[in-house]
Design an enzyme around this catalytic site. Sequence first.
Site, PDB file in Angstrom:
ATOM      1  N   GLU A  67      34.439  46.786 -43.390  1.00  0.00           N
ATOM      2  CA  GLU A  67      34.643  45.470 -42.805  1.00  0.00           C
ATOM      3  C   GLU A  67      33.378  45.134 -42.049  1.00  0.00           C
ATOM      4  O   GLU A  67      33.108  45.701 -41.012  1.00  0.00           O
ATOM      5  CB  GLU A  67      35.877  45.495 -41.899  1.00  0.00           C
TER       6      GLU A  67
ATOM      7  N   ASP B 231      20.195  41.081 -36.275  1.00  0.00           N
ATOM      8  CA  ASP B 231      21.318  41.985 -36.004  1.00  0.00           C
ATOM      9  C   ASP B 231      21.071  43.350 -36.653  1.00  0.00           C
ATOM     10  O   ASP B 231      21.969  43.931 -37.240  1.00  0.00           O
ATOM     11  CB  ASP B 231      22.621  41.352 -36.522  1.00  0.00           C
TER      12      ASP B 231
END
Length: 323
Positions: A12, A147
Amino acid sequence: MENYQKIEKIGEGTYGVVYKARELTHPNRIVALKKIRLEAEDEGVPSTAIREISLLKEMNDPNIVRLLNIVHADGHKLYLVFEFLDLDLKKYMEALPVSEGGRGRALPDGSTLSRNLGLGDAMVKKFMAQLIEGIRFCHSHRVLHRDLKPQNLLIDRDGNLKLADFGLARAFGVPLRTYTHEVVTLWYRSPEILLGGRQYSTGVDMWSCGAIFAEMCTRKPLFPGDSEIDEIFKIFRILGTPDETIWPGVTSFPDFKPTFPKWKREDIQNVVPGLEEDGLDLLEALLEYDPARRISAKQACMHPYFQHGSSYYSGRARRNGFH
């Protein structure tokens, strides 16, 4: 989506579920399908996001996980089809034996990577060369990551590192939480973002690169903050609380407070013991407070830590030299 057959859910990610899938037009090709969960499901996929993502298909570099296809399904669903790699740097470090600072965890089922690669000095240098070359390629195409973290540095079966999720932040933003409400990690986030800066540049990725470098050397996250203020203070405790002499303009950031505790800088050698002198120098250049003085990816490729040039260590010399 009729060309892809999902095999299993493999994770996920920040933006949605990731599946391992088979491409039916090339039955031997296994891919990673990233389902992008959009904020406003009813409004369809923003055209700006489609444009940004389409540009990423042109990003072809051995240090970058290849975006193979974009599938726009049912009006508001977006699937990104990437080359499949079953291991990331976080899992790789956790699989190291406890005697080497890892947790001795099992590698993912079916992982073909030899367990004996380890993460000695030479491997850290190789991974760093591949990481910095990948960042250099993206920055030369004016694409930021924003990120970077061990979870999106993937490792192939030959023990080479590749960067995943480059450019997604610009297309979809960096959410505070994943779609499953997990908090997105702050451990690799640069101080200019943490202090509320709106204008930032390629330096944000170089900072993340420094935090990842230290973690590869020590097997422990350098700044494991559990909130924005805790993250800021974890950085200040090691690198000292910045002021205008160290970082011109720092006191003007929206979230900088004159009441912040004044910590003194630690000796970086004590923070990352055992790292060679040139490595410590590169680490300090990556963790430079002032983004204007922080080392660029292009400069980092030629840093003395990579004595023979980064491509010598990455094993990925390009036919036509650097971009």
